[in-house]
Design a protein around this motif. Structure first.
Motif, PDB file in Angstrom:
ATOM      1  N   ILE A  43       0.838  -1.201   0.000  1.00 40.29           N
ATOM      2  CA  ILE A  43       0.000   0.000   0.000  1.00 40.29           C
ATOM      3  C   ILE A  43       0.872   1.250   0.000  1.00 40.29           C
ATOM      4  O   ILE A  43       0.645   2.182  -0.776  1.00 40.29           O
ATOM      5  N   LEU A  44       1.885   1.253   0.849  1.00 34.32           N
ATOM      6  CA  LEU A  44       2.780   2.402   0.932  1.00 34.32           C
ATOM      7  C   LEU A  44       3.484   2.634  -0.407  1.00 34.32           C
ATOM      8  O   LEU A  44       3.583   3.774  -0.870  1.00 34.32           O
ATOM      9  N   GLN A  45       3.961   1.577  -1.015  1.00 33.96           N
ATOM     10  CA  GLN A  45       4.657   1.700  -2.304  1.00 33.96           C
ATOM     11  C   GLN A  45       3.728   2.333  -3.345  1.00 33.96           C
ATOM     12  O   GLN A  45       4.130   3.254  -4.052  1.00 33.96           O
ATOM     13  N   GLU A  46       2.501   1.847  -3.427  1.00 31.58           N
ATOM     14  CA  GLU A  46       1.536   2.417  -4.379  1.00 31.58           C
ATOM     15  C   GLU A  46       1.256   3.877  -4.054  1.00 31.58           C
ATOM     16  O   GLU A  46       1.150   4.719  -4.947  1.00 31.58           O
ATOM     17  N   GLY A  47       1.114   4.164  -2.772  1.00 32.86           N
ATOM     18  CA  GLY A  47       0.863   5.533  -2.353  1.00 32.86           C
ATOM     19  C   GLY A  47       2.012   6.464  -2.677  1.00 32.86           C
ATOM     20  O   GLY A  47       1.801   7.601  -3.126  1.00 32.86           O
ATOM     21  N   LEU A  48       3.235   6.007  -2.462  1.00 34.50           N
ATOM     22  CA  LEU A  48       4.409   6.832  -2.761  1.00 34.50           C
ATOM     23  C   LEU A  48       4.517   7.138  -4.255  1.00 34.50           C
ATOM     24  O   LEU A  48       4.830   8.270  -4.644  1.00 34.50           O
ATOM     25  N   ILE A  49       4.226   6.150  -5.055  1.00 40.60           N
ATOM     26  CA  ILE A  49       4.234   6.368  -6.508  1.00 40.60           C
ATOM     27  C   ILE A  49       3.226   7.458  -6.859  1.00 40.60           C
ATOM     28  O   ILE A  49       3.533   8.389  -7.610  1.00 40.60           O
ATOM     29  N   ARG A  50       2.046   7.355  -6.286  1.00 37.71           N
ATOM     30  CA  ARG A  50       0.994   8.340  -6.558  1.00 37.71           C
ATOM     31  C   ARG A  50       1.398   9.732  -6.062  1.00 37.71           C
ATOM     32  O   ARG A  50       1.167  10.726  -6.731  1.00 37.71           O
ATOM     33  N   ILE A  51       1.979   9.792  -4.873  1.00 38.44           N
ATOM     34  CA  ILE A  51       2.396  11.088  -4.314  1.00 38.44           C
ATOM     35  C   ILE A  51       3.425  11.751  -5.225  1.00 38.44           C
ATOM     36  O   ILE A  51       3.267  12.913  -5.625  1.00 38.44           O
ATOM     37  N   TYR A  52       4.483  11.014  -5.558  1.00 39.33           N
ATOM     38  CA  TYR A  52       5.566  11.618  -6.328  1.00 39.33           C
ATOM     39  C   TYR A  52       5.166  11.943  -7.766  1.00 39.33           C
ATOM     40  O   TYR A  52       5.662  12.912  -8.337  1.00 39.33           O
ATOM     41  N   THR A  53       4.266  11.162  -8.344  1.00 42.22           N
ATOM     42  CA  THR A  53       3.833  11.471  -9.719  1.00 42.22           C
ATOM     43  C   THR A  53       2.748  12.551  -9.747  1.00 42.22           C
ATOM     44  O   THR A  53       2.474  13.100 -10.810  1.00 42.22           O
ATOM     45  N   SER A  54       2.163  12.851  -8.601  1.00 41.24           N
ATOM     46  CA  SER A  54       1.094  13.858  -8.546  1.00 41.24           C
ATOM     47  C   SER A  54       1.518  15.144  -7.851  1.00 41.24           C
ATOM     48  O   SER A  54       0.681  16.027  -7.639  1.00 41.24           O
ATOM     49  N   LEU A  55       2.766  15.261  -7.474  1.00 40.83           N
ATOM     50  CA  LEU A  55       3.226  16.447  -6.743  1.00 40.83           C
ATOM     51  C   LEU A  55       2.884  17.753  -7.465  1.00 40.83           C
ATOM     52  O   LEU A  55       2.573  18.749  -6.816  1.00 40.83           O
ATOM     53  N   HIS A  56       2.913  17.725  -8.781  1.00 43.60           N
ATOM     54  CA  HIS A  56       2.599  18.934  -9.543  1.00 43.60           C
ATOM     55  C   HIS A  56       1.145  19.379  -9.352  1.00 43.60           C
ATOM     56  O   HIS A  56       0.804  20.521  -9.609  1.00 43.60           O
ATOM     57  N   GLN A  57       0.298  18.490  -8.860  1.00 46.44           N
ATOM     58  CA  GLN A  57      -1.112  18.812  -8.633  1.00 46.44           C
ATOM     59  C   GLN A  57      -1.384  19.348  -7.235  1.00 46.44           C
ATOM     60  O   GLN A  57      -2.459  19.857  -6.967  1.00 46.44           O
ATOM     61  N   TYR A  58      -0.419  19.226  -6.346  1.00 50.85           N
ATOM     62  CA  TYR A  58      -0.614  19.704  -4.979  1.00 50.85           C
ATOM     63  C   TYR A  58      -0.778  21.218  -4.967  1.00 50.85           C
ATOM     64  O   TYR A  58      -0.017  21.949  -5.597  1.00 50.85           O
ATOM     65  N   ASN A  59      -1.798  21.681  -4.224  1.00 55.22           N
ATOM     66  CA  ASN A  59      -2.084  23.104  -4.111  1.00 55.22           C
ATOM     67  C   ASN A  59      -2.026  23.492  -2.647  1.00 55.22           C
ATOM     68  O   ASN A  59      -2.896  23.110  -1.860  1.00 55.22           O
ATOM     69  N   VAL A  60      -1.029  24.256  -2.272  1.00 58.09           N
ATOM     70  CA  VAL A  60      -0.811  24.660  -0.887  1.00 58.09           C
ATOM     71  C   VAL A  60      -2.002  25.455  -0.342  1.00 58.09           C
ATOM     72  O   VAL A  60      -2.244  25.460   0.856  1.00 58.09           O
TER      73      VAL A  60
END
Length: 186
Positions: free
Chosen positions: A47-64
């Motif tokens: 689960i963590l591995q899948e989540g990390l992939i999603r986090i790092y590939t979606s960082l450009h979508q993060y809105n502070v």
């Protein structure tokens, strides 16, 4: 400590040191979320591995401006957990409930008194359906309506699963207390 927004910007352009820093800053939180949804360490790591992939590939979508990074990234880990569990047929663990009006929504202060590690161990002992709803409602802060939508179940089923999870945890706590007292109070 470096500013989280600068770390994220560096991660987006591929800076490995920034990626490592981001991971180090949040790894405990992310791992604990994964452990709450996984039945064992192996599942939690998947689960963590899948989540990390999603986090790092979606960082450009993060809105502070919309949320804190920890909130946003935790939601991605939860979504990864739900995808993982869905892939492994967790839907069969829910029993539909058409009327859940008899279920009270009492705040159980005992949960607040448990250490996160102890609570995680207890939650892992719950049946899958109870565990998912308990995590989403009590730990992640989803509403029953959101849970029902995400899990494709009735809102009453979510309420029922939560009630049963709370009773199950209470029973596990009582058993643990009896076991730890080792018969001192007979």
């Amino acid at each position: 400590m470096a500013d989280i927004n600068n770390i994220i910007k560096s991660c987006i352009i591929g800076d490995r040191n920034a990626q490592r820093t981001l991971y180090e800053m949040h790894r405990t939180r992310w791992y604990m979320v994964s452990m709450r949804y996984g039945k064992n360490i192996s599942q939690a790591e998947d689960i963590l591995q899948e989540g990390l992939i999603r986090i790092y590939t979606s960082l450009h979508q993060y809105n502070v401006e919309k949320s804190a990074f920890s909130t946003w990234s935790t939601r991605l880990i939860v979504n990864a957990a739900l995808r993982y569990l869905k892939k492994h047929s967790w839907q069969n663990t829910f029993v539909e409930v058409y009327e859940a009006s008899d279920i009270a929504d009492h705040h159980e202060t005992i949960y607040d008194k448990l250490a996160a590690k102890e609570l995680t161990k207890l939650v892992q002992k719950l049946p899958m359906g109870y565990r998912i709803v308990f995590n989403m409602y009590c730990i992640e802060g989803y509403s029953h309506k959101e849970i029902a939508k995400n899990l494709n179940i009735a809102e009453g089923t979510s309420k029922s699963q939560l009630s049963k999870a709370r009773r199950g945890i209470k029973k596990l706590i009582e058993l643990q207390l009896i076991k730890s007292s080792n018969g001192k109070y007979r």
